[in-house]
Design an enzyme around this catalytic site. Structure first.
Site, mmCIF file in Angstrom:
data_model
loop_
_atom_site.group_PDB
_atom_site.id
_atom_site.type_symbol
_atom_site.label_atom_id
_atom_site.label_comp_id
_atom_site.label_asym_id
_atom_site.label_seq_id
_atom_site.Cartn_x
_atom_site.Cartn_y
_atom_site.Cartn_z
ATOM 1 N N ARG A 239 1.007 -1.035 -0.017
ATOM 2 C CA ARG A 239 0.099 0.064 -0.185
ATOM 3 C C ARG A 239 0.813 1.220 -0.028
ATOM 4 O O ARG A 239 1.920 1.291 0.794
ATOM 5 C CB ARG A 239 -0.805 0.053 1.151
ATOM 6 N N GLU A 267 1.365 11.764 -7.345
ATOM 7 C CA GLU A 267 1.805 12.959 -7.823
ATOM 8 C C GLU A 267 3.225 13.447 -7.460
ATOM 9 O O GLU A 267 4.109 13.807 -8.009
ATOM 10 C CB GLU A 267 0.890 14.094 -7.690
ATOM 11 N N HIS A 280 0.858 -0.209 -10.934
ATOM 12 C CA HIS A 280 -0.303 -0.996 -10.052
ATOM 13 C C HIS A 280 -0.446 -2.277 -10.602
ATOM 14 O O HIS A 280 -1.584 -2.712 -11.130
ATOM 15 C CB HIS A 280 -1.594 -0.360 -9.705
#
Length: 399
Positions: A239, A267, A280
């Protein structure tokens, strides 16, 4: 509180593209796949956002073909007695392969090197000479003999640790909550870190495989970076929020951390020095999608047909061998004397208990009872009404 009986044909609705090989678990005689249904018995989903959806009283289960369930209103489902499943471990091999690929590629500066070569477009016959002159800037390191610290030895972490040994790395593992099943699958050559600080201090590479909780959020920060070896590399395929990005930027800038490889771009990270951001892709393989779909479908079918629960994120896991006897299952508040009230109702109808299981999880509990004798239609109606009157019951089924 409502009581539901198992209909002959169960309607399954899918959201997103669920692998056909997984949906084949639902045989045609007992199930119907209807993606337009407003009243399904179960939903199989991937990443579709379900928070704004309304659920009919007939919905019994939602199965997430993946690990994370942040796209599902779990609390709402719990209050309604809807079981939410996930598929831990189904995509573990896919994530493991990407972790090890990234580990080796980043150590050899492969990503930066490839990007540099692409910048040579238009140089024509000069390219071979430019490559020979420029390759020195991408000299990397071999991982053989280096120490890999693995935080979290669950489905993914255990696979990464075992395979890293086969790559001739020294492996240091830390997991204070390791399960017995996982421990059996770990190589004896994996060294145990007694504290996470020990792992930070001794590892050349660190890969993290833990869930995001209040305790793990921001676990990689200025204080923990200061414990680590100069130039340590960190891989995060769990995560993004496990890492404090502001502190990471500072550590990368001053060279305390050599590289940060993450599957969770942001960002701040996109143009950050020595960050490799992957879009991802951890579980993005055809095989992983099929494994997750199969596991989600199998768990859903097992629950609909027998009441057994495995890999639920909101209700306790519970299993009782199914012998074909009439089975009562019920979700209810985890309060004193609930089982006593259920058995009292059954006794009033002269029903014998053949077997039973009761499991709790936080404020909620789940009970399954096999009834030894036959239940006629009149008794069934009375039984349903009596159970409805028990304070704290959410929903129940008779299978």
């Amino acid at each position: 509180m409502s009581i539901m009986t198992l209909d002959k044909v169960q309607t399954i609705k899918t959201l997103n593209g669920i692998a056909e090989s997984g949906l084949n678990v639902f045989d045609k005689d007992g199930y119907r796949i209807d993606n337009d249904s407003d009243n399904p018995d179960a939903i199989v989903v991937r990443s579709y956002n379900m928070h704004s959806m309304e659920f009919d009283h007939n919905l019994k289960a939602i199965a997430r073909a993946g690990a994370g369930v942040n796209n599902i209103p779990v609390d709402k489902c719990t209050e309604r007695g809807i079981v939410v499943f996930n598929t831990p471990g189904a995509n573990a091999n896919a994530v493991k392969e990407l972790v090890l690929t990234s580990l080796m590629a980043s150590s050899r500066n492969l990503f930066a090197g490839i990007s540099w070569v692409e910048s040579l477009e238009g140089e024509g016959e000069k390219i071979p000479e430019l490559v020979e002159a420029g390759k020195k800037q991408f000299v990397g390191n071999e991982i053989k003999g280096k120490t890999l610290g693995v935080i979290g030895l669950g489905a993914v972490g255990a696979l990464v640790a075992n395979d890293a040994l086969d790559l001739d790395m020294d492996v240091l593992g830390f997991d204070p909550f390791i399960s017995v099943d996982t421990a059996w699958n770990l190589s004896r050559k994996i060294q145990r870190a007694m504290t996470i600080e020990q792992l930070f201090a001794e590892s050349d590479y660190i890969t993290v495989h833990v869930p995001l909780t209040s305790d793990t959020k921001g676990m990689f920060n200025k204080a923990t970076f200061n414990i680590m070896k100069e130039g340590a590399q960190i891989l995060n395929f769990s995560r993004g929020e496990l890492v404090d990005e502001e502190d990471m930027a500072e550590a990368l800038e001053n060279g305390k951390i050599g590289k940060y490889i993450t599957d969770f771009p942001s960002e701040k990270l996109i143009n950050m020095k020595n960050v490799i951001s992957i879009p991802h892709l951890g579980a993005s393989t055809k095989e992983s999608e099929e494994n997750c779909a199969f596991m989600a479908s199998r768990q859903t079918k097992e629950f609909l047909e027998t009441g057994n629960i495995k890999n639920s994120v909101n209700f306790p896991n519970a299993s009782l061998p199914y012998t074909g006897k009439r089975r009562f299952t019920g979700f209810h508040k985890n309060v004193p004397n609930m089982v006593g009230q259920i058995t009292s109702v059954l006794s009033n109808y002269n029903l014998n208990i053949a077997d039973m299981v009761n499991r709790s999880r936080g404020d909620y509990a789940y009970t399954m009872i096999d009834i030894d004798n036959q239940v006629n239609g009149e008794d069934m109606n009375g039984l349903e009404e009596a159970i409805k009157q028990i304070d704290g019951f959410i929903t129940a089924r008779i299978i």
